[in-house]
Write a protein that holds these residues in place. Structure first.
Motif, short mmCIF file in Angstrom:
data_model
loop_
_atom_site.label_atom_id
_atom_site.label_comp_id
_atom_site.label_asym_id
_atom_site.label_seq_id
_atom_site.Cartn_x
_atom_site.Cartn_y
_atom_site.Cartn_z
N GLY A 75 0.79 -1.23 0.00
CA GLY A 75 0.00 0.00 0.00
C GLY A 75 0.82 1.27 0.00
O GLY A 75 0.54 2.19 -0.77
N LEU A 76 1.83 1.35 0.86
CA LEU A 76 2.61 2.58 0.96
C LEU A 76 3.31 2.93 -0.36
O LEU A 76 3.17 4.07 -0.82
N PRO A 77 4.02 2.02 -1.01
CA PRO A 77 4.63 2.39 -2.29
C PRO A 77 3.60 2.80 -3.35
O PRO A 77 3.83 3.73 -4.12
N LEU A 78 2.44 2.13 -3.37
CA LEU A 78 1.42 2.49 -4.36
C LEU A 78 0.83 3.88 -4.09
O LEU A 78 0.62 4.66 -5.02
N VAL A 79 0.56 4.17 -2.84
CA VAL A 79 0.02 5.49 -2.49
C VAL A 79 1.03 6.58 -2.87
O VAL A 79 0.67 7.61 -3.45
#
Length: 149
Positions: A75-79
């Motif tokens: 989630g963090l890299p995609l956000v």
């Protein structure tokens, strides 16, 4: 597999669940599981109890650790990728594709943050496997039976 002060090393064997599925002949997961079934993984599990090499132990992950870990890792890299891309598209730069550059920068920033967080001891303890006493009342045994034909 091994005992050290304050921890034990356990070995797990990956088992496939594809044997119970009727669609396994046309499923991509079946092919992946077929190649990875039987793979072994070694885990370091903190333990203050005395164990001997060869003992059987019950290992569990803290509740929610798998979901939180997946959110951090994926989630963090995609956000940050989408945030960087949106920020880059809002900038009035025309010589380079700022959206692509800032999007990739956000993605790599997400990977770097994950790597830094995984090295912090306090963060890592929340995702450590733990030994469960056999006969623990909070665990429920699940028996899976094949469907009647």
């Amino acid at each position: 597999m091994a005992v050290e002060p304050g921890a034990i090393w356990v070995e797990t064997v990956r088992a496939s669940t594809c044997g119970a599925c009727k669609a396994k002949a046309g499923c991509g997961h079946h092919l992946i599981n077929e190649q990875q079934s039987g793979q072994r993984a070694r885990l370091r599990v903190p333990s203050q109890d005395s164990h001997l090499v060869g003992d059987t132990v019950n290992v569990a992950l803290p509740e929610g650790a798998l979901m939180r870990g997946a959110l951090w890792v994926y989630g963090l890299p995609l956000v940050l990728l989408f945030t960087g891309a949106l920020l880059g598209s809002a900038l009035p730069i025309e010589t380079v594709d700022a959206s692509a550059l800032l999007g990739m920068a956000g993605l790599f920033l997400g990977f770097a943050v994950n790597r830094a967080m995984s090295r912090r001891a306090g963060h890592t303890l929340a995702y450590q496997p733990r030994l469960m006493p056999s006969g623990d009342d909070s665990c429920q045994a699940v028996v899976i039976k094949p469907a009647s034909q």
